[in-house]
Scaffold this active site. Structure first.
Site, PDB file in Angstrom:
ATOM      1  N   CYS A   1      -0.694  -7.525  -7.999  1.00  0.00           N
ATOM      2  CA  CYS A   1      -0.410  -6.977  -6.670  1.00  0.00           C
ATOM      3  C   CYS A   1      -0.501  -5.454  -6.658  1.00  0.00           C
ATOM      4  O   CYS A   1      -0.306  -4.787  -7.687  1.00  0.00           O
ATOM      5  CB  CYS A   1       1.001  -7.342  -6.220  1.00  0.00           C
ATOM      6  SG  CYS A   1       1.273  -9.084  -5.941  1.00  0.00           S
TER       7      CYS A   1
ATOM      8  N   ASN B   1      -4.332  -4.340  -4.654  1.00  0.00           N
ATOM      9  CA  ASN B   1      -4.369  -5.621  -5.359  1.00  0.00           C
ATOM     10  C   ASN B   1      -5.727  -5.829  -6.017  1.00  0.00           C
ATOM     11  O   ASN B   1      -6.767  -5.462  -5.457  1.00  0.00           O
ATOM     12  CB  ASN B   1      -3.982  -6.799  -4.450  1.00  0.00           C
ATOM     13  CG  ASN B   1      -4.772  -6.871  -3.171  1.00  0.00           C
ATOM     14  OD1 ASN B   1      -5.205  -5.870  -2.626  1.00  0.00           O
ATOM     15  ND2 ASN B   1      -4.971  -8.084  -2.679  1.00  0.00           N
TER      16      ASN B   1
ATOM     17  N   GLU C   1       1.569  -3.301  -5.388  1.00  0.00           N
ATOM     18  CA  GLU C   1       2.843  -2.616  -5.683  1.00  0.00           C
ATOM     19  C   GLU C   1       3.024  -2.419  -7.181  1.00  0.00           C
ATOM     20  O   GLU C   1       3.455  -1.365  -7.649  1.00  0.00           O
ATOM     21  CB  GLU C   1       4.025  -3.443  -5.154  1.00  0.00           C
ATOM     22  CG  GLU C   1       4.080  -3.594  -3.645  1.00  0.00           C
ATOM     23  CD  GLU C   1       3.296  -4.799  -3.126  1.00  0.00           C
ATOM     24  OE1 GLU C   1       2.301  -5.205  -3.761  1.00  0.00           O
ATOM     25  OE2 GLU C   1       3.703  -5.323  -2.077  1.00  0.00           O
TER      26      GLU C   1
ATOM     27  N   CYS D   1       6.057  -9.211  -2.559  1.00  0.00           N
ATOM     28  CA  CYS D   1       6.363 -10.546  -3.087  1.00  0.00           C
ATOM     29  C   CYS D   1       7.556 -10.482  -4.041  1.00  0.00           C
ATOM     30  O   CYS D   1       7.975  -9.399  -4.484  1.00  0.00           O
ATOM     31  CB  CYS D   1       5.140 -11.132  -3.794  1.00  0.00           C
ATOM     32  SG  CYS D   1       4.879 -10.506  -5.460  1.00  0.00           S
TER      33      CYS D   1
ATOM     34  N   GLU E   1      -7.752  -8.906  -7.696  1.00  0.00           N
ATOM     35  CA  GLU E   1      -7.744 -10.360  -7.923  1.00  0.00           C
ATOM     36  C   GLU E   1      -8.674 -10.738  -9.070  1.00  0.00           C
ATOM     37  O   GLU E   1      -9.444  -9.922  -9.579  1.00  0.00           O
ATOM     38  CB  GLU E   1      -8.157 -11.075  -6.630  1.00  0.00           C
ATOM     39  CG  GLU E   1      -7.158 -10.797  -5.513  1.00  0.00           C
ATOM     40  CD  GLU E   1      -7.427 -11.585  -4.242  1.00  0.00           C
ATOM     41  OE1 GLU E   1      -8.529 -12.142  -4.084  1.00  0.00           O
ATOM     42  OE2 GLU E   1      -6.507 -11.636  -3.407  1.00  0.00           O
TER      43      GLU E   1
ATOM     44  N   CYS F   1       7.018  -8.693  -7.427  1.00  0.00           N
ATOM     45  CA  CYS F   1       7.019  -7.229  -7.312  1.00  0.00           C
ATOM     46  C   CYS F   1       8.424  -6.697  -7.060  1.00  0.00           C
ATOM     47  O   CYS F   1       8.797  -5.633  -7.568  1.00  0.00           O
ATOM     48  CB  CYS F   1       6.071  -6.768  -6.202  1.00  0.00           C
ATOM     49  SG  CYS F   1       4.341  -6.979  -6.669  1.00  0.00           S
TER      50      CYS F   1
HETATM   51  N1  THU Z   1      -0.393  -9.228  -2.768  1.00  0.00           N
HETATM   52  C1  THU Z   1      -0.033  -7.941  -3.031  1.00  0.00           C
HETATM   53  O1  THU Z   1      -0.863  -7.125  -3.453  1.00  0.00           O
HETATM   54  N2  THU Z   1       1.256  -7.602  -2.834  1.00  0.00           N
HETATM   55  C2  THU Z   1       2.233  -8.448  -2.392  1.00  0.00           C
HETATM   56  O2  THU Z   1       3.393  -8.062  -2.326  1.00  0.00           O
HETATM   57  C3  THU Z   1       1.893  -9.796  -1.994  1.00  0.00           C
HETATM   58  C4  THU Z   1       0.517 -10.250  -2.308  1.00  0.00           C
HETATM   59  C5  THU Z   1      -1.789  -9.617  -2.982  1.00  0.00           C
HETATM   60  C6  THU Z   1      -2.004 -10.578  -4.124  1.00  0.00           C
HETATM   61  C7  THU Z   1      -3.270 -11.289  -3.709  1.00  0.00           C
HETATM   62  O3  THU Z   1      -4.383 -10.513  -4.138  1.00  0.00           O
HETATM   63  C8  THU Z   1      -3.225 -11.254  -2.192  1.00  0.00           C
HETATM   64  O4  THU Z   1      -2.265 -10.276  -1.834  1.00  0.00           O
HETATM   65  C9  THU Z   1      -2.855 -12.581  -1.549  1.00  0.00           C
HETATM   66  O5  THU Z   1      -1.715 -13.098  -2.112  1.00  0.00           O
END
Ligand code: THU
Length: 132
Positions: free
Chosen positions: A56, A45, A58, A90, A47, A93
């Site tokens: 994300c 991920n 994935e 999520c 940000e 994704c």
């Molecule tokens: N996140 C992912 O990388 N994958 C997911 O399926 C759910 C959330 C990340 C996004 C963000 O940087 C952090 O997790 C918190 O939501």
């Protein structure tokens, strides 16, 4: 998928998680997507201070595979930071994964044991995906 390839993908998901850029949530995620041709692409991920710009793990793994010409996927391994549990991908994704492979296997790692906790057919966690 053979055992060796699966183990390799598990290791890659765990190691790419270290590269996560998550200063806002402090929640690191690593993903390794395995193509039907036996290749592995990884993502973490990333940000952003404008939170909605976050991507994300994935999707980064999947997009990286697509950018390399791969469109058929066998499995995706997800390593997260959830305390002693396996985190599911999520909804956004799931929708992205579903546009490519409805028969993909989702492999979730336990963040404490670092071992596989669940192996779930994608259809089970995202039935009736939108498509047109
Ligand atoms: N996140 C992912 O990388 N994958 C997911 O399926 C759910 C959330 C990340 C996004 C963000 O940087 C952090 O997790 C918190 O939501």
């Amino acid at each position: 998928m053979n055992k060796e390839l699966k183990e390799k993908a598990v290791k890659k998901a765990l190691s790419v998680r270290e590269n996560a850029y998550a200063p806002y949530s402090n929640f690191k995620v690593g993903a390794a997507i395995v193509t039907k041709s036996g290749k592995i692409y990884t993502g973490c991920n990333v940000e952003n201070s404008s939170y909605g710009a976050t991507v994300c793990a994935e999707r980064i793994a999947l997009f990286s595979a697509v950018a390399d010409g791969e469109k058929e996927f066998e499995a995706i391994v997800i390593a997260s930071d959830l305390n002693g549990e396996a985190a599911y991908p999520c909804g956004l994704c799931r929708q992205v994964i579903g546009d490519f492979s409805r028969d993909i296997i989702v492999i979730l790692l336990n963040s404490t044991t670092l071992k596989i906790e669940k192996e779930i057919p994608f259809e089970e966690i995202f039935p009736h995906a939108f498509d047109f």
